[in-house]
Design a protein around this motif. Structure first.
Motif, mmCIF file in Angstrom:
data_model
loop_
_atom_site.group_PDB
_atom_site.id
_atom_site.type_symbol
_atom_site.label_atom_id
_atom_site.label_comp_id
_atom_site.label_asym_id
_atom_site.label_seq_id
_atom_site.Cartn_x
_atom_site.Cartn_y
_atom_site.Cartn_z
ATOM 1 N N UNK A 7 0.807 -1.220 0.000
ATOM 2 C CA UNK A 7 0.000 0.000 0.000
ATOM 3 C C UNK A 7 0.840 1.269 0.000
ATOM 4 N N UNK A 8 2.026 1.224 0.591
ATOM 5 C CA UNK A 8 2.828 2.454 0.630
ATOM 6 C C UNK A 8 3.291 2.856 -0.768
ATOM 7 N N UNK A 9 3.459 1.867 -1.663
ATOM 8 C CA UNK A 9 3.820 2.186 -3.046
ATOM 9 C C UNK A 9 2.640 2.822 -3.770
ATOM 10 N N UNK A 69 -4.297 3.414 3.941
ATOM 11 C CA UNK A 69 -2.848 3.590 3.928
ATOM 12 C C UNK A 69 -2.454 4.959 4.477
ATOM 13 N N UNK A 70 -3.185 5.989 4.076
ATOM 14 C CA UNK A 70 -2.924 7.330 4.583
ATOM 15 C C UNK A 70 -3.102 7.384 6.092
ATOM 16 N N UNK A 71 -4.160 6.750 6.585
ATOM 17 C CA UNK A 71 -4.444 6.754 8.019
ATOM 18 C C UNK A 71 -3.348 6.013 8.786
ATOM 19 N N UNK A 72 -2.905 4.880 8.248
ATOM 20 C CA UNK A 72 -1.841 4.117 8.903
ATOM 21 C C UNK A 72 -0.576 4.944 8.996
ATOM 22 N N UNK A 73 -0.188 5.570 7.888
ATOM 23 C CA UNK A 73 1.041 6.359 7.867
ATOM 24 C C UNK A 73 0.995 7.505 8.867
ATOM 25 N N UNK A 74 -0.132 8.218 8.892
ATOM 26 C CA UNK A 74 -0.270 9.355 9.803
ATOM 27 C C UNK A 74 -0.285 8.909 11.260
ATOM 28 N N UNK A 254 -5.907 11.967 12.058
ATOM 29 C CA UNK A 254 -5.236 11.006 12.938
ATOM 30 C C UNK A 254 -4.015 11.610 13.643
ATOM 31 N N UNK A 255 -3.610 12.829 13.262
ATOM 32 C CA UNK A 255 -2.474 13.484 13.936
ATOM 33 C C UNK A 255 -2.916 14.323 15.132
ATOM 34 N N UNK A 256 -4.205 14.335 15.419
ATOM 35 C CA UNK A 256 -4.684 15.044 16.599
ATOM 36 C C UNK A 256 -4.086 14.413 17.853
ATOM 37 N N UNK A 257 -3.482 15.221 18.689
ATOM 38 C CA UNK A 257 -2.816 14.714 19.889
ATOM 39 C C UNK A 257 -1.337 14.461 19.690
ATOM 40 N N UNK A 258 -0.851 14.563 18.452
ATOM 41 C CA UNK A 258 0.569 14.405 18.163
ATOM 42 C C UNK A 258 1.304 15.615 18.761
#
Length: 288
Positions: A7-9, A69-74, A254-258
């Protein structure tokens, strides 16, 4: 079932649209990139991308996979930042996409005022003006509010613009505007309404616009927060605050709280809070 490695590709190709750019972003060669996309197609039973005249476009069939994939990466990025927060010897990376004039005049001058907790963050700034979406950026500052996507959106500032010219410049020397790509924007429309003739020169960015007005005799619309800080420029009578432009800050939900993202957002807001508000004296366009 497609793996995260597959998925990253696909995510890289959907972001860049071209095999060579996607491969470069992952540190691999084009042959490997093409082979992994073919492998994903075999896994799915149909091609995940369609070749277009301007590059590769993701098939609607994999839209859900790309979102995952975007959610996993973030989420991975956010979790790693949380683990490393306050840990000596560990650094984090964060990419900020924004118009060059924003980074040059508003963010870079305030770099030293970041919170000490951000001292080990390695920042990458990418130039973005008219692009849509997040791309590979963790944070994006843009003029247009996004219409969709799993992103958190905040309006961080409204920037006024006025018509300026160089002090001592020759009158009736024409004017300069942004390119036709911006014609639908209030920025261009307000400038057209002020002048009764077509622009003599068009440029592609607000930074080029600023440099040309400062160097030549031509007048032009500029952001007050930037132009008012240049003693060689002066606003034109009747052209004060011709429009207001909103700037939007966006980042993946998904970066909320980062801690790195939140600390960087606080620094960005502080950078805009320090902007000057005065415009100085006005000058008559045709008589100065």
């Amino acid at each position: 079932m497609p793996s995260w490695d597959d998925l990253k590709y696909a995510l890289a190709l959907s972001r860049h649209g071209r095999m060579n750019s996607a491969a470069q972003s992952l540190g691999i060669n084009v042959a490997t990139m093409s082979r992994r996309i073919e492998r994903l197609g075999e896994e799915l039973g149909q091609p995940p991308f369609v070749k277009k005249a301007d590059g590769w476009e993701a098939s609607p069939m994999i839209a859900g996979l790309l979102e995952i994939a975007e959610d996993i990466e973030q989420r991975l990025g956010a979790e790693m930042n949380s683990i490393h927060a306050g840990t000596a010897g560990h650094s984090s990376s964060l990419s900020i996409g924004c118009p060059p004039i924003i980074s040059l005049f508003m963010l870079f001058p305030n770099m030293s005022n970041r919170d000490p907790s951000l001292r080990n963050v390695n920042y990458t700034f990418t130039q973005r003006v008219m692009e849509e979406g997040m791309g590979e950026n963790d944070l994006v500052i843009q003029y247009k509010r996004p219409e969709s996507g799993r992103v958190i959106t905040q309006k961080i500032v409204s920037l006024t613009s006025s018509i300026y010219r160089r002090k001592g410049g020759k009158p009736d020397s024409g004017w300069v505007s942004l390119s036709e790509n911006y014609d639908a924007s209030p920025f261009n429309q307000s400038a057209y309404a002020f002048f009764d003739e077509k622009p003599s020169v068009r440029v592609q960015s607000m930074y080029e616009l600023y440099e040309l007005v400062a160097a030549a005799d031509m007048a032009g619309p500029l952001l007050d927060a930037i132009a008012s800080n240049n003693p060689e420029l002066e606003p034109v009578e009747g052209g004060e605050e011709i429009c207001s432009t909103d700037l939007w800050l966006i980042y993946h939900a998904s970066r909320k709280g980062d801690p790195v993202v939140e600390g960087t957002i606080a620094w960005i807001k502080d950078s805009f809070a320090r902007l000057p508000s005065n415009r100085g004296d006005v000058v008559r366009l045709k008589t100065a």
